[in-house]
Design an enzyme around this catalytic site. Structure first.
Site, short mmCIF file in Angstrom:
data_model
loop_
_atom_site.label_atom_id
_atom_site.label_comp_id
_atom_site.label_asym_id
_atom_site.label_seq_id
_atom_site.Cartn_x
_atom_site.Cartn_y
_atom_site.Cartn_z
N ALA A 224 0.84 -1.19 0.00
CA ALA A 224 0.00 0.00 0.00
C ALA A 224 0.88 1.24 0.00
O ALA A 224 1.81 1.36 0.79
CB ALA A 224 -0.92 0.00 1.22
N SER B 247 2.58 -2.22 4.30
CA SER B 247 2.64 -0.77 4.09
C SER B 247 3.95 -0.39 3.43
O SER B 247 4.97 -1.08 3.60
CB SER B 247 2.54 -0.04 5.43
N ASP B 248 3.93 0.69 2.66
CA ASP B 248 5.21 1.30 2.29
C ASP B 248 5.84 1.78 3.59
O ASP B 248 5.16 2.01 4.60
CB ASP B 248 5.00 2.44 1.32
N TRP B 249 7.15 1.95 3.57
CA TRP B 249 7.90 2.19 4.79
C TRP B 249 7.53 3.56 5.40
O TRP B 249 7.77 4.60 4.81
CB TRP B 249 9.39 2.10 4.50
#
Length: 811
Positions: A190, A222-224
């Protein structure tokens, strides 16, 4: 592992133990859980190479051509092999999950990560991405489809809200992700952005269509740093928060479950997905999948450079004959220092790079004379210091000395480095300051420029003279800037050639500022006019001139969008001068995305080499001298000038980026606007010519697919490969449609005079459009035009397909 076994493991865990698994243990690892027999899983960036858990220049990786180059292959078999190479690299580095492929689209040529995406078209992107996924996942490694969804720009990327209509979302931006799920992708990432009012880590699109309609049974990560809050993200389809430790879940999620804000069933579903992933990559015990045989990595990458190179123009000068080449003038700074990869978190450290100058010299050794004129500088800011002209002040080896000091200046760590770009210098307990130093022996005198990069208090001295000293606060939360590409502060000093100086850069470490530290330096660049004159003189005295031009070092990078498409510096003037001096001028473009080429008609040939990875020079030389045919076809339409491009917007207004063009991006937008680009989607020349002779349509089959048979003939002097493309049109449509749209392709190969029939299977989805009113996919009845040719702008053959009666396919 069966679902019953997953349920059994899940039953062994308390709520706190379950929640603990749903946030990373470190930046790149998930948690282990002995009670479930679960080992940690390691994730790594991977679109152009698998870096591993650390930014360590001594832990090298195979560097592939950029993702746009893979999109230019139009060869799913070769893409699968490259996926296998990524899997072999992952297994070698102990990586379980590769964070690739990127399935966002080339919506605007100004997009900063254009080079990290396959194409402008959802069908080509979906097919190519699925091939890479199959290649990676055939060897016990998981692939990750990213960045879900509508994540085509970098400006305000942490907060932007993309507004996109339901039909465009379904037909264009979600379509490559649907193809990835159909290919069995094991993770979906995401993105940072929001879509239609909700940030993606909290967006309902994670549930529908991803997990419900499409049946995705993997992990949504999640993206970081993309997770903003606890409850909204936990009740969405998000499963894993990265990086760790810390973050928005943990104890806060346990409390939310206790308060009835998050159902315990939602937590169980997330953990079950994580355990399912662990079983697939071998983190739940059992024998690991046999590692793939890496094969001849350099040979595969060299082949990929040639196969992805796009010959945009050729006035008969290519291929060059090595036996009669005479004198070849190789011109341009990128010939000796090419851009091999784009900027940002996907960067890796190759063991070596074959430069174009090296490749040309090797190809012509003993047969022709090669001269090199660097021409004007591509950019004026100096690169990181490296092994050339620098040595470790303590050990004397080429490179730099990296030290970590405590608050009293006492040394905690010291070690040699190969570069002044240290993204993760060691930070032992008590670390306060990072210091990078080098003894530099200038190879030329004059006004040298030095820089120190990072945030917080920084200083830079040369032989004790202070060039930079101050406090430079962090001005962004973007992790790509903080941890990968922090800004530099500069100072200048006159140096004498051959007289060694000691250069020392320091930055203090402060919470939230990362620890990336840069030490850059470079000599005065020659005046552009003088450099251009010298290049033109070299070209005038040569039989053939090969000019290399490139985008700026930080011009195409994660974290920022481009502001224009012009080549930096005086490169356009360089090409004009060389083409005037030598009619046999070949221009090689070293860029990840479209650039303006106002001189393209004056050049005898123009070759697009992309960011070609570690085997850049060998693969380019293979094309220039005819050892390989340039196999690439444009995966995106290239405009002559930015002002001509129909869709360019990357900058939000009031935090909102409106995809107002709807389904009309790429070649669809050009056709709708009635404009002619410099080069159409699908364009690419080879070493022969082709005649398109006949086309016919078989079907549709019961599943709605149909087959196009197209006969083509090689009318040129050499064996070659042709990519036969199919587009559809429905001029009498009752619904809004593109003027025509891409539907499929197949490649054929034959010798001079030979005919070949391409069989192009077109999936049923090519006839469908999303009906907002019906909430499903529809097939409009009646006749469709089937167009066949070598690009979106050249379609000499046509046929007709009767789609039959109207149907609605519910999700």
């Amino acid at each position: 592992m069966t679902e019953e076994e997953l349920d059994r493991l899940l039953g062994k865990l308390t709520l706190s133990e379950k929640v603990r698994l749903l946030t990373g243990a470190t930046t790149w690892r998930t948690h282990a859980e002995p009670a479930a027999g679960l080992a940690p899983m390691v994730l790594s960036d991977g679109p152009a190479g698998v870096r591993g858990e650390a930014w360590d220049e001594r832990d090298t990786s195979a560097l592939l051509p950029c993702v746009s180059a893979l999109g230019a292959l139009w060869d799913e078999g070769l893409v699968e092999r490259l996926g296998g190479l990524l899997a072999a690299e992952a297994r070698r580095k102990g990586v379980d999950v590769v964070l690739a492929p990127t399935l966002n689209l080339h919506r605007s040529p100004l997009g900063g990560r254009h080079f990290e995406c396959f194409s402008e078209d959802p069908e080509l992107t979906g097919r190519t991405g699925a091939a890479l996924i199959r290649g990676i996942q055939a060897h016990g490694v998981a692939a990750t489809a990213k960045h879900y969804v509508a994540n085509e720009a970098e400006t305000e990327r942490l907060t932007v809200d993309v507004r996109v209509g339901e039909r465009a979302l379904r037909e264009v931006y979600l379509a490559p992700f649907a193809a990835a799920v159909a290919a069995g992708v094991r993770l979906v990432m995401a993105g940072y952005n929001g879509v239609n009012g909700a940030t993606m880590t909290e967006n309902a699109l994670l549930t529908e269509p991803l997990k419900g309609e499409w049946g995705f049974d993997g992990v949504v990560v999640s993206d970081w740093g993309a997770v903003r809050g606890t409850t909204a993200s936990a009740v969405s389809g998000l499963d894993l928060v990265m990086p760790g430790p810390g973050g928005a879940w943990g104890d806060a999620l346990v409390a939310a479950v206790g308060a009835g804000l998050v159902p315990v069933e939602a937590v169980d579903d997330k953990v079950r997905r994580l355990l399912r992933l662990a079983g697939r990559v071998g983190a739940l015990g059992g024998p690991p999948a046999p590692p793939p045989a890496p094969g001849d990595v350099r040979r595969l990458l060299r082949r990929t450079v040639a196969a992805s190179a796009v010959l945009l123009r050729n006035d008969g000068v290519l291929p060059l004959d090595p036996g009669t080449a005479g004198t070849v003038a190789v011109i341009g700074a990128p010939a000796a220092r090419p851009r091999t990869q784009g900027g940002g978190s996907a960067g890796v450290f190759p063991a070596s790079v074959t430069t174009p100058l090296d490749g040309i010299r090797e190809a012509l050794a003993g047969r022709a004379r090669v001269v090199h004129a660097p021409g004007p500088a591509v950019e004026h800011l100096p690169p990181p210091l490296g092994t050339a002209g620098c040595r470790d002040p303590r050990g004397g080896l080429p490179g730099v000395l990296v030290r970590t000091l405590d608050a009293r200046g006492r040394e905690l760590y010291a070690g040699g480095g190969l570069s002044g770009r240290q993204l993760e210098p060691p930070a032992p307990p008590g670390a306060h300051t990072v210091e990078i130093s080098a003894v530099l022996t200038p190879d030329e005198g004059g006004e040298w420029t030095f820089g120190v990069g990072g945030f917080g208090r920084m200083s830079l001295t040369v032989d004790g003279r202070v060039l930079v000293d101050g406090v430079f606060p962090r001005a962004t939360d973007d992790p790509a800037v903080v941890h990968v590409n922090p800004p530099c502060r500069y100072g200048s000093l006159r140096l004498e050639a051959g007289r060694a100086v000691r250069v020392v850069a320091r930055r203090e470490l402060a919470p939230g500022t990362g620890r990336a530290t840069l030490l850059t330096g470079g000599p005065p660049a020659p005046g552009p006019a003088e450099a251009i004159r010298a290049a033109a003189d070299a070209a005038r005295g040569a039989d053939t001139a090969v000019v290399f031009v490139a985008s700026a070092r930080d011009g195409e990078s994660e974290g920022q969008d481009r502001t224009g498409l012009g080549l930096p510096g005086a490169q356009d003037a360089l090409v004009r001068a060389v083409t005037e001096a030598n009619a046999r001028t070949v221009v090689v473009v070293n860029a990840g995305g479209p650039v303006e080429m106002p001189w393209r008609d004056a050049a005898a040939a123009v070759l697009l080499a992309w960011f070609p990875g570690q085997e850049a020079g060998a693969g380019i030389a293979d094309v220039l001298f005819g050892a390989a045919e340039p196999g690439g076809r444009l995966p995106t339409t290239w405009g002559a000038a930015l002002d001509d491009v129909p869709v360019t917007g990357t900058r939000p207004e009031g935090g909102v980026l409106d995809y107002a063009e709807g389904i009309h991006i790429g070649h669809r937008a050009w056709l709708r606007a009635g404009r002619r680009p410099a080069y159409w989607f699908g364009h690419g020349l080879g070493w022969t010519t082709w005649a398109y002779e006949a086309a016919a349509v078989d079907g549709p089959a019961p599943d709605g697919s149909f087959t196009v048979r197209a006969r083509v003939r090689n009318t040129g002097p050499r064996r070659g490969r042709e990519v036969v493309q199919v587009y559809l049109a429905k001029p009498d449509s009752a619904v809004e449609r593109p003027h025509r749209w891409f539907a499929g392709y197949a490649a054929v190969e034959t010798g001079p005079g030979g005919a070949a029939t391409a069989h192009i299977t077109v999936a049923a989805r090519a006839l469908r459009h999303w009906s907002v009113a019906d909430g499903g996919w529809c097939v409009e009845p009646g006749a469709y035009r089937v167009l066949v040719g070598p690009s979106a702008g050249e379609l000499p053959l046509s046929a007709t397909l009767d789609a039959g009666r109207l149907s609605v396919v519910r999700p």
